[in-house]
Scaffold this motif. Structure first.
Motif, mmCIF file in Angstrom:
data_model
loop_
_atom_site.group_PDB
_atom_site.id
_atom_site.type_symbol
_atom_site.label_atom_id
_atom_site.label_comp_id
_atom_site.label_asym_id
_atom_site.label_seq_id
_atom_site.Cartn_x
_atom_site.Cartn_y
_atom_site.Cartn_z
ATOM 1 N N UNK A 33 -58.835 -0.346 43.645
ATOM 2 C CA UNK A 33 -58.384 0.654 44.598
ATOM 3 C C UNK A 33 -58.836 0.440 46.034
ATOM 4 N N UNK A 34 -59.528 -0.655 46.305
ATOM 5 C CA UNK A 34 -59.972 -0.960 47.664
ATOM 6 C C UNK A 34 -58.902 -1.830 48.323
ATOM 7 N N UNK A 35 -58.069 -1.262 49.163
ATOM 8 C CA UNK A 35 -56.903 -1.998 49.667
ATOM 9 C C UNK A 35 -56.978 -2.337 51.145
ATOM 10 N N UNK A 36 -57.954 -1.832 51.823
ATOM 11 C CA UNK A 36 -58.037 -2.075 53.265
ATOM 12 C C UNK A 36 -58.968 -3.250 53.544
ATOM 13 N N UNK A 37 -58.620 -3.969 54.606
ATOM 14 C CA UNK A 37 -59.312 -5.212 54.951
ATOM 15 C C UNK A 37 -60.828 -5.039 54.983
ATOM 16 N N UNK A 42 -66.213 -6.041 52.856
ATOM 17 C CA UNK A 42 -67.555 -5.569 52.481
ATOM 18 C C UNK A 42 -67.862 -5.819 51.009
ATOM 19 N N UNK A 43 -66.873 -5.637 50.133
ATOM 20 C CA UNK A 43 -67.128 -5.720 48.700
ATOM 21 C C UNK A 43 -67.048 -7.120 48.123
ATOM 22 N N UNK A 44 -66.419 -8.050 48.818
ATOM 23 C CA UNK A 44 -66.357 -9.429 48.312
ATOM 24 C C UNK A 44 -67.459 -10.297 48.873
ATOM 25 N N UNK A 51 -61.420 -14.542 54.122
ATOM 26 C CA UNK A 51 -60.668 -13.396 53.614
ATOM 27 C C UNK A 51 -59.252 -13.376 54.180
ATOM 28 N N UNK A 52 -59.110 -13.597 55.477
ATOM 29 C CA UNK A 52 -57.774 -13.593 56.085
ATOM 30 C C UNK A 52 -56.894 -14.667 55.454
ATOM 31 N N UNK A 76 -52.977 -2.196 58.317
ATOM 32 C CA UNK A 76 -52.294 -2.479 57.057
ATOM 33 C C UNK A 76 -53.269 -2.416 55.902
ATOM 34 N N UNK A 77 -52.729 -2.118 54.736
ATOM 35 C CA UNK A 77 -53.481 -2.232 53.499
ATOM 36 C C UNK A 77 -52.714 -3.165 52.586
ATOM 37 N N UNK A 78 -53.396 -3.635 51.556
ATOM 38 C CA UNK A 78 -52.824 -4.614 50.640
ATOM 39 C C UNK A 78 -52.615 -3.959 49.288
#
Length: 146
Positions: A33-37, A42-44, A51-52, A76-78
C-alpha cells in the motif's frame, strides 16, 4: 523474448524485468500500500537514482502505472497493473521462503486471509488439487529443443 545465449526460457524473460533486488522491494512496497515515491524510497533503502530507474523499468514493462494524485505541483503515485497484481503470489512465496530459510527469529511479516486466518501460499494442480511437493511435478519443454 530472452536474447541472451542459451535456452529460451520464460523464467529468464521474467527475471530480465523483475529479477533485481530493488525492483522486488518496490513491488513489495506497492503491494503493502505504499505507492508514493518518498514512501517507497524510505522503506526500500534504495538511493534516488536507483529507485527512479527501477520505477521507470516497472512502468515501461506494464507492471506499475503512474497516477497523478496532485496537480500543483504535479505528483504521482505508483499503482500495480493487472500484470503487477499477478506477481503478488510470487512475492508472497519469496517472503514465505525468506521467513523460513533466510530470517532468524520470528518472521517480520505474515499474511492473513480475508477470513482472518494466517495465509501460506501454496501451488496446487488445477486438475486434481494436489499440492506441489518435491518430486511430484516436472518441467516439460514445448517446441523445438536446442
Amino acid at each position: 523474448m530472452n536474447t541472451a545465449r542459451g535456452r529460451e526460457c520464460s523464467l529468464a524473460n521474467a527475471l530480465a524485468v523483475v529479477g533485481e533486488r530493488w525492483s522486488m522491494l518496490v513491488l513489495r512496497e506497492v503491494m503493502l500500500g505504499q505507492r508514493r515515491y518518498d514512501q517507497i524510497l524510505a522503506n526500500t533503502g534504495a538511493n534516488r537514482d536507483t529507485l527512479a530507474s527501477r520505477l521507470r523499468t516497472l512502468v515501461d514493462a506494464g507492471i506499475l502505472e503512474r497516477q497523478q494524485y496532485e496537480q500543483h505541483p504535479p505528483r504521482y503515485e505508483y499503482v500495480a497493473t493487472e500484470a503487477g497484481l499477478a506477481l503478488q503470489p510470487i512475492l508472497m512465496s519469496l517472503m514465505e521462503w525468506g521467513n523460513q530459510y533466510a530470517t532468524s527469529g520470528p518472521p517480520p511479516t505474515v499474511f492473513t486471509h480475508s477470513c482472518g486466518a494466517e495465509l501460506h501460499p501454496r501451488t496446487v494442480c488445477d486438475h486434481c488439487g494436489e499440492t506441489l511437493e518435491p518430486g511430484n511435478a516436472r518441467i516439460e519443454r514445448l517446441g523445438a529443443v536446442r
